[in-house]
Design a protein around this motif. Structure first.
Motif, PDB file in Angstrom:
ATOM      1  N   UNK A 344      13.837  22.740 -10.771  1.00  0.00           N
ATOM      2  CA  UNK A 344      14.490  22.765 -12.079  1.00  0.00           C
ATOM      3  C   UNK A 344      13.853  23.814 -12.992  1.00  0.00           C
ATOM      4  N   UNK A 345      12.530  23.825 -13.053  1.00  0.00           N
ATOM      5  CA  UNK A 345      11.835  24.758 -13.949  1.00  0.00           C
ATOM      6  C   UNK A 345      12.123  26.205 -13.558  1.00  0.00           C
ATOM      7  N   UNK A 346      12.067  26.503 -12.269  1.00  0.00           N
ATOM      8  CA  UNK A 346      12.338  27.865 -11.811  1.00  0.00           C
ATOM      9  C   UNK A 346      13.780  28.281 -12.101  1.00  0.00           C
ATOM     10  N   UNK A 347      14.707  27.358 -11.894  1.00  0.00           N
ATOM     11  CA  UNK A 347      16.114  27.671 -12.137  1.00  0.00           C
ATOM     12  C   UNK A 347      16.375  27.920 -13.619  1.00  0.00           C
ATOM     13  N   UNK A 348      15.777  27.088 -14.478  1.00  0.00           N
ATOM     14  CA  UNK A 348      15.970  27.257 -15.918  1.00  0.00           C
ATOM     15  C   UNK A 348      15.370  28.568 -16.407  1.00  0.00           C
ATOM     16  N   UNK A 349      14.211  28.942 -15.870  1.00  0.00           N
ATOM     17  CA  UNK A 349      13.488  30.086 -16.396  1.00  0.00           C
ATOM     18  C   UNK A 349      13.931  31.409 -15.792  1.00  0.00           C
ATOM     19  N   UNK A 350      14.121  31.413 -14.471  1.00  0.00           N
ATOM     20  CA  UNK A 350      14.360  32.683 -13.787  1.00  0.00           C
ATOM     21  C   UNK A 350      15.738  32.799 -13.136  1.00  0.00           C
ATOM     22  N   UNK A 351      16.502  31.701 -13.155  1.00  0.00           N
ATOM     23  CA  UNK A 351      17.819  31.734 -12.523  1.00  0.00           C
ATOM     24  C   UNK A 351      17.762  31.675 -11.016  1.00  0.00           C
ATOM     25  N   UNK A 352      16.604  31.297 -10.452  1.00  0.00           N
ATOM     26  CA  UNK A 352      16.440  31.157  -9.005  1.00  0.00           C
ATOM     27  C   UNK A 352      15.348  30.140  -8.728  1.00  0.00           C
ATOM     28  N   UNK A 353      15.437  29.472  -7.582  1.00  0.00           N
ATOM     29  CA  UNK A 353      14.390  28.520  -7.201  1.00  0.00           C
ATOM     30  C   UNK A 353      13.696  28.949  -5.906  1.00  0.00           C
ATOM     31  N   UNK A 354      13.690  30.270  -5.659  1.00  0.00           N
ATOM     32  CA  UNK A 354      13.110  30.796  -4.424  1.00  0.00           C
ATOM     33  C   UNK A 354      11.621  30.478  -4.271  1.00  0.00           C
ATOM     34  N   UNK A 355      10.928  30.270  -5.386  1.00  0.00           N
ATOM     35  CA  UNK A 355       9.478  30.048  -5.321  1.00  0.00           C
ATOM     36  C   UNK A 355       9.103  28.574  -5.426  1.00  0.00           C
ATOM     37  N   UNK A 356      10.044  27.670  -5.268  1.00  0.00           N
ATOM     38  CA  UNK A 356       9.761  26.247  -5.486  1.00  0.00           C
ATOM     39  C   UNK A 356       8.743  25.695  -4.495  1.00  0.00           C
ATOM     40  N   UNK A 357       8.819  26.124  -3.232  1.00  0.00           N
ATOM     41  CA  UNK A 357       7.863  25.627  -2.246  1.00  0.00           C
ATOM     42  C   UNK A 357       6.461  26.122  -2.549  1.00  0.00           C
ATOM     43  N   UNK A 358       6.353  27.348  -3.074  1.00  0.00           N
ATOM     44  CA  UNK A 358       5.041  27.852  -3.500  1.00  0.00           C
ATOM     45  C   UNK A 358       4.418  26.902  -4.523  1.00  0.00           C
ATOM     46  N   UNK A 359       5.212  26.501  -5.518  1.00  0.00           N
ATOM     47  CA  UNK A 359       4.701  25.621  -6.572  1.00  0.00           C
ATOM     48  C   UNK A 359       4.267  24.267  -6.019  1.00  0.00           C
ATOM     49  N   UNK A 360       5.074  23.705  -5.147  1.00  0.00           N
ATOM     50  CA  UNK A 360       4.769  22.383  -4.607  1.00  0.00           C
ATOM     51  C   UNK A 360       3.506  22.401  -3.750  1.00  0.00           C
ATOM     52  N   UNK A 361       3.280  23.516  -3.056  1.00  0.00           N
ATOM     53  CA  UNK A 361       2.077  23.639  -2.233  1.00  0.00           C
ATOM     54  C   UNK A 361       0.839  23.879  -3.102  1.00  0.00           C
TER      55      UNK A 361
END
Length: 512
Positions: A344-361
């Motif tokens: 959600x945060x990545x989508x709201x801020x950058x319009x993409x969630x490509x880095x979501x797994x990076x954040x979770x790890x």
């Protein structure tokens, strides 16, 4: 000149840091949407080289200046302070000129052969003028920190970001049609203009608030400044070595990532995009709480230096415990939010969630990073910079070994770099704690560790509960805002309930 106590100075820096980070994120969002992942990749590939030149030109003097000015100020020795400034400015200006020339000569080779993307040449060339500007600014900041007046640098940081955003909008928009390499260069030029305005502001504040006249008897102060030079270098050289390790590591990191991904069979453009997602989207969010931990670290150096000079060992332990406790408190909520709401945060801020797994790890691991800042500052203030350097070297070597081992595996790829960063952060923090224990018998009490686990456990549980109650979906921003407000309220209750913030600390903020 206005002087603040530890918590007052920290709060001033935190407020400025909060505003600066908010403006910085606006800047990053603008840049990301205008340039895309490829442009951000080029931008971030150029930055480590700049930071390396920063380190060479400043040679660790800001911390040394802050410590020695604080000591001289306690004795009201204005002549000593003037000598510190004259010698520091002479060194940094000379080294910044040499660094600029060196960078100009090396950029063609670095961009074409080491970074595997010749387009990095343009943004790297664009940032050369910032080196002398930043060098002079670092001396002035160290002076104000030593005086324990955090307001000038705080105002300057906010002003710098405002100016940068304005010029980013103009320059990047203008240069995007000519190619992402020119757009990245425009973003770098905006950084230069922001730094220049910030420096002019601090120089004006110095002129208004100074008690000394720098232009009188400069040669005499330099001629008799051998002892002052040795005192500065006794802190600056070990500190520089430690920073050099970090700067060289940051310089080598994109090279090792690019080369490792190339060995794994990834094309250069794909590797650049993946590195852009990691460094342009994930890392800025992970480093968001560090404006608080960095503020604590900056305010900690003169306070611990003063306590050490007066041989107040209990106060030293109390200040380090206090900084760790407040740093963890600032990082725990960020960890929970980035873990639970990465998409959600990545989508709201950058319009993409490509880095979501990076954040979770990476988010849970970066809790160690948040307490590493005050630990490192404590080592610097206690003249243990040499030990800190070896800690950084060891953790960096371990990180790079893991990075090369994992990133060259096609099935792991760029995630090997993320895992390596996590291991490096954890190992470095543990090494700092071991060093402090050996030096002053400092340790984190079991009671505090239990409170830390309870704080993050309760917050994570509450976040999961709110997600279930609201049936949250990443596309629902309205529900996210409601959950965020409720979670922050609950987090404040947990903070005070577990006594992460005491009444005594609140009273200290009111003291004049």
């Amino acid at each position: 000149m206005t002087k603040q106590n530890f918590l007052q100075g920290t709060i001033i820096l935190i407020i400025a840091g909060m505003i600066t980070r908010f403006l910085g994120f606006i800047n990053r969002i603008v840049v990301a949407r205008l340039m895309g992942e490829e442009g951000i990749g080029l931008y971030n590939m150029a930055l480590p080289t700049l930071f390396l030149m920063y380190t060479i030109s400043q040679i660790g003097l800001p911390i040394a200046i802050a410590k020695r000015v604080a000591e001289a100020d306690a004795k009201n020795d204005q002549a000593k302070i003037k000598q510190i400034l004259i010698i520091s400015l002479s060194i940094t200006i000379s080294l910044s000129i040499l660094s600029s020339v060196l960078m100009f000569l090396l950029i063609p080779y670095i961009s074409n052969y080491l970074l595997t993307d010749e387009r990095v040449f343009y943004p790297m060339m664009a940032i050369i003028p910032i080196i002398p500007i930043s060098a002079v600014g670092s001396v002035i900041r160290g002076y104000f920190q030593g005086r324990q007046n955090m307001k000038p640098q705080s105002y300057a940081q906010v002003l710098e970001q405002i100016v940068r955003i304005g010029f980013v909008l103009v320059l990047v928009t203008w240069l995007v049609p000519y190619g992402v390499e020119f757009a990245a260069s425009g973003a770098m030029i905006a950084v230069i203009i922001g730094e220049a305005v910030s420096l002019l502001f601090m120089l004006k504040m110095f002129q208004i608030k100074k008690r000394i006249k720098l232009r009188k008897n400069i040669y005499q102060y330099m001629k008799t400044g051998k002892e002052t030079l040795q005192q500065l270098f006794s802190i600056a050289i070990p500190s520089t070595a430690s920073r050099m390790v970090n700067s060289i590591a940051n310089f080598l990191e994109p090279i090792l990532v690019a080369q490792s991904l190339a060995l794994a069979g990834f094309q250069a453009t794909i590797a650049t995009k993946q590195y852009g997602a990691l460094t342009g989207y994930a890392l800025p969010l992970l480093f968001l709480p560090t404006f608080i931990t960095h503020s604590l670290a900056v305010a900690l150096v003169p306070n611990i230096s003063e306590a050490e000079a007066k041989q107040h060992s209990k106060l030293i332990h109390y200040r380090i415990h206090q900084a760790i406790r407040l740093s963890f408190a600032s990082g725990a909520i960020a960890t929970v939010l980035l873990t639970l709401f990465a998409d959600a945060i990545l989508q709201y801020m950058y319009g993409t969630n490509n880095a979501s797994l990076f954040l979770k790890i990476m988010a849970p691991c970066f809790l160690f990073m948040y307490i590493q800042f005050p630990l490192n500052a404590s080592l610097q203030a206690l003249d243990l910079a040499k030990q800190a350097m070896w800690n950084n070297i060891a953790s960096t070597v371990i990180k790079f070994i893991i990075l090369i081992s994992l990133a060259t595996n096609p099935q792991i790829g760029i995630y090997g770099a993320a895992i390596a960063m996590c291991v490096g952060v954890i190992v470095g923090t543990i090494f700092h704690l071991i060093t402090l224990f050996r030096a002053i018998r400092f340790y984190i009490p079991v009671k505090m560790i239990v409170k830390m686990i309870a704080l993050i456990g309760l917050t994570f549980w509450m976040g999961e509960l709110l997600i279930h109650i609201f049936s949250f979906q990443p596309s629902d921003m309205y529900s996210f805002l409601i959950i965020l407000v409720l979670l922050l309220v609950g987090y404040l209750v947990f903070l005070f309930g577990l006594q992460f913030i005491s009444k005594d600390e609140l009273q200290q903020l009111r003291k004049k």
